[in-house]
Design a protein around this motif. Structure first.
Motif, PDB file in Angstrom:
ATOM      1  N   SER A 117      50.545  60.469  55.685  1.00  0.00           N
ATOM      2  CA  SER A 117      49.764  60.267  56.884  1.00  0.00           C
ATOM      3  C   SER A 117      48.213  59.589  56.666  1.00  0.00           C
ATOM      4  O   SER A 117      47.782  59.320  57.553  1.00  0.00           O
ATOM      5  N   LYS A 118      48.195  59.231  55.378  1.00  0.00           N
ATOM      6  CA  LYS A 118      47.138  58.593  55.103  1.00  0.00           C
ATOM      7  C   LYS A 118      46.903  57.081  55.625  1.00  0.00           C
ATOM      8  O   LYS A 118      48.174  56.322  55.719  1.00  0.00           O
ATOM      9  N   LEU A 119      45.831  56.694  56.252  1.00  0.00           N
ATOM     10  CA  LEU A 119      46.024  55.326  56.694  1.00  0.00           C
ATOM     11  C   LEU A 119      45.929  54.355  55.795  1.00  0.00           C
ATOM     12  O   LEU A 119      44.934  54.284  54.865  1.00  0.00           O
ATOM     13  N   VAL A 120      46.673  53.422  56.109  1.00  0.00           N
ATOM     14  CA  VAL A 120      46.764  51.974  55.156  1.00  0.00           C
ATOM     15  C   VAL A 120      45.904  51.034  55.646  1.00  0.00           C
ATOM     16  O   VAL A 120      46.121  50.571  56.989  1.00  0.00           O
ATOM     17  N   PRO A 121      45.264  50.363  55.080  1.00  0.00           N
ATOM     18  CA  PRO A 121      44.319  49.162  55.780  1.00  0.00           C
ATOM     19  C   PRO A 121      45.265  48.058  56.335  1.00  0.00           C
ATOM     20  O   PRO A 121      46.518  47.897  56.038  1.00  0.00           O
ATOM     21  N   LYS A 122      44.648  47.198  57.107  1.00  0.00           N
ATOM     22  CA  LYS A 122      45.457  46.016  57.698  1.00  0.00           C
ATOM     23  C   LYS A 122      46.170  45.389  56.599  1.00  0.00           C
ATOM     24  O   LYS A 122      45.798  45.096  55.641  1.00  0.00           O
ATOM     25  N   ASN A 123      47.181  44.729  56.850  1.00  0.00           N
ATOM     26  CA  ASN A 123      48.018  43.619  56.031  1.00  0.00           C
ATOM     27  C   ASN A 123      47.210  42.718  55.598  1.00  0.00           C
ATOM     28  O   ASN A 123      46.573  41.875  56.464  1.00  0.00           O
ATOM     29  N   GLY A 124      47.274  42.372  54.243  1.00  0.00           N
ATOM     30  CA  GLY A 124      46.484  41.406  53.876  1.00  0.00           C
ATOM     31  C   GLY A 124      46.227  41.216  52.342  1.00  0.00           C
ATOM     32  O   GLY A 124      46.807  42.301  51.510  1.00  0.00           O
ATOM     33  N   VAL A 125      45.324  40.556  51.805  1.00  0.00           N
ATOM     34  CA  VAL A 125      45.001  40.455  50.288  1.00  0.00           C
ATOM     35  C   VAL A 125      43.749  41.101  50.325  1.00  0.00           C
ATOM     36  O   VAL A 125      42.829  40.674  50.931  1.00  0.00           O
ATOM     37  N   TYR A 126      43.418  42.015  49.151  1.00  0.00           N
ATOM     38  CA  TYR A 126      42.060  42.603  49.074  1.00  0.00           C
ATOM     39  C   TYR A 126      41.740  42.599  47.556  1.00  0.00           C
ATOM     40  O   TYR A 126      42.467  42.696  46.487  1.00  0.00           O
ATOM     41  N   SER A 127      40.711  42.455  47.435  1.00  0.00           N
ATOM     42  CA  SER A 127      39.924  42.728  46.013  1.00  0.00           C
ATOM     43  C   SER A 127      39.766  44.101  45.873  1.00  0.00           C
ATOM     44  O   SER A 127      39.488  45.006  46.737  1.00  0.00           O
ATOM     45  N   CYS A 128      40.155  44.762  44.838  1.00  0.00           N
ATOM     46  CA  CYS A 128      39.864  46.265  44.534  1.00  0.00           C
ATOM     47  C   CYS A 128      39.872  46.637  43.163  1.00  0.00           C
ATOM     48  O   CYS A 128      39.718  45.429  42.131  1.00  0.00           O
ATOM     49  N   GLU A 129      39.519  47.924  43.011  1.00  0.00           N
ATOM     50  CA  GLU A 129      39.404  48.341  41.640  1.00  0.00           C
ATOM     51  C   GLU A 129      40.896  49.506  41.504  1.00  0.00           C
ATOM     52  O   GLU A 129      41.174  49.922  42.563  1.00  0.00           O
TER      53      GLU A 129
END
Length: 309
Positions: free
Chosen positions: A216-228
């Protein structure tokens, strides 16, 4: 922090300050309410009140809309509450039967008579009870001797009210930095690392494929992200990386949606482990490349972009 799952578990005490809400996201607006709640005292006796939050699981909107996506799981909300020094939390098991309890019945017979409170904080856009009739104006009219009903003003940032709905829209549109600004922290998803097709390994960018713990957790928009990336929850040590959300169109025409993270300068075996991805910036849209070499060249550019700040 004491956590209750039934009202009958709670010892009655008037020396409480209570705030009610879903608190989805526990964003900056929620945090302001909680900070005020935690600082509450009984003016006449100058005694600190026990700060209690009453929240719901599942979140009410998810009960009436099965496709509704949440910003925070109940465990994430509880962790935030504890970090903010809340003393007590009642997690109400929410269902359609509970939704039929009137706001007056809930406030008078449950909060006032069974739990006890001196102060009750109500958010500017929060409503509860049957037909969502319970808000500040409604509750203020209920005769509750020796109590104070306190409205909570919204937090405004750049002429915009901070709300869970706005944060949800930011995430859907890939506006991670705006979402993080309203949250007051990096938006994250957690999941278990599973074995994938190992395509990343073959092209020099090995990835950890994850299955999100709470669907049920919202997954962000498709694409590439910088992250930790946090692998060891006990140590909370974060590693830099980049995450791809999407369908890997360079290699597949009809792939299932996938979440995979490439962790920079990391080569340990983490299959089966739990990891948390904290999103920092949206880098680019997902794209189908003509060749794997074109993709590799782009991935090097993506990594450089991620490490640039």
């Amino acid at each position: 922090m004491k956590i209750y799952n039934q009202i009958d578990e709670i010892p009655y005490s008037k020396m409480r300050a209570i705030a009610i809400g879903a608190f989805d996201g526990v964003h900056l607006g929620h945090r302001k309410i909680i900070e005020t709640l935690v600082a509450s005292e009984n003016e006449s006796q100058k005694q600190k009140l026990s700060a209690m939050i009453i929240t719901f699981e599942p979140i009410p909107r998810a009960v009436f809309n099965p496709n509704f996506k949440i910003l925070t799981t109940i465990d994430e909300r509880l962790n935030c509450f504890e970090t903010l020094n809340v003393n007590e939390v009642l997690v109400v098991p929410f269902n359609k039967e509970f939704a039929n309890i009137t706001a007056e019945d809930f406030v008078r017979n449950y909060l006032y008579q069974k739990i006890g409170f001196t102060k009750l904080y109500i958010g500017f856009n929060h409503s509860f009870g049957k037909n969502r009739e319970g808000n500040y104006d409604f509750v203020k009219k209920i005769n509750l001797p020796e109590t104070k009903i306190i409205p909570c003003e919204p937090i405004v940032f750049q002429d915009t009210y901070i709300s869970s709905t706005k944060i949800r829209n930011y995430l859907i549109n890939g506006e991670i930095e705006n979402a993080n600004m309203f949250l007051g922290r990096k938006y994250s998803i957690a999941g278990k690392v599973v074995k994938g097709k190992q395509i990343g390994q073959k092209i020099g960018f090995p990835t950890a494929n994850i299955i999100v713990n709470n669907q049920s957790k919202l997954v962000p928009k498709n694409g590439v992200y910088s992250c930790e990336v946090i692998i060891d929850e006990s140590k909370r040590t974060s590693l830099k990386g980049m995450t791809n959300i999407g369908y890997r169109p360079t290699f597949y025409d009809n792939s299932e949606k996938n979440i995979e993270v490439h962790i920079f300068d990391f080569d340990e075996d983490i299959y089966g482990k739990q990891i948390e991805i904290l999103f920092q910036r949206f880098i680019r849209e997902e794209k189908k490349f003509d060749t794997s070499d074109d993709l590799i060249e782009q991935l090097f550019n993506d990594k450089k972009n991620c490490l640039s700040r």
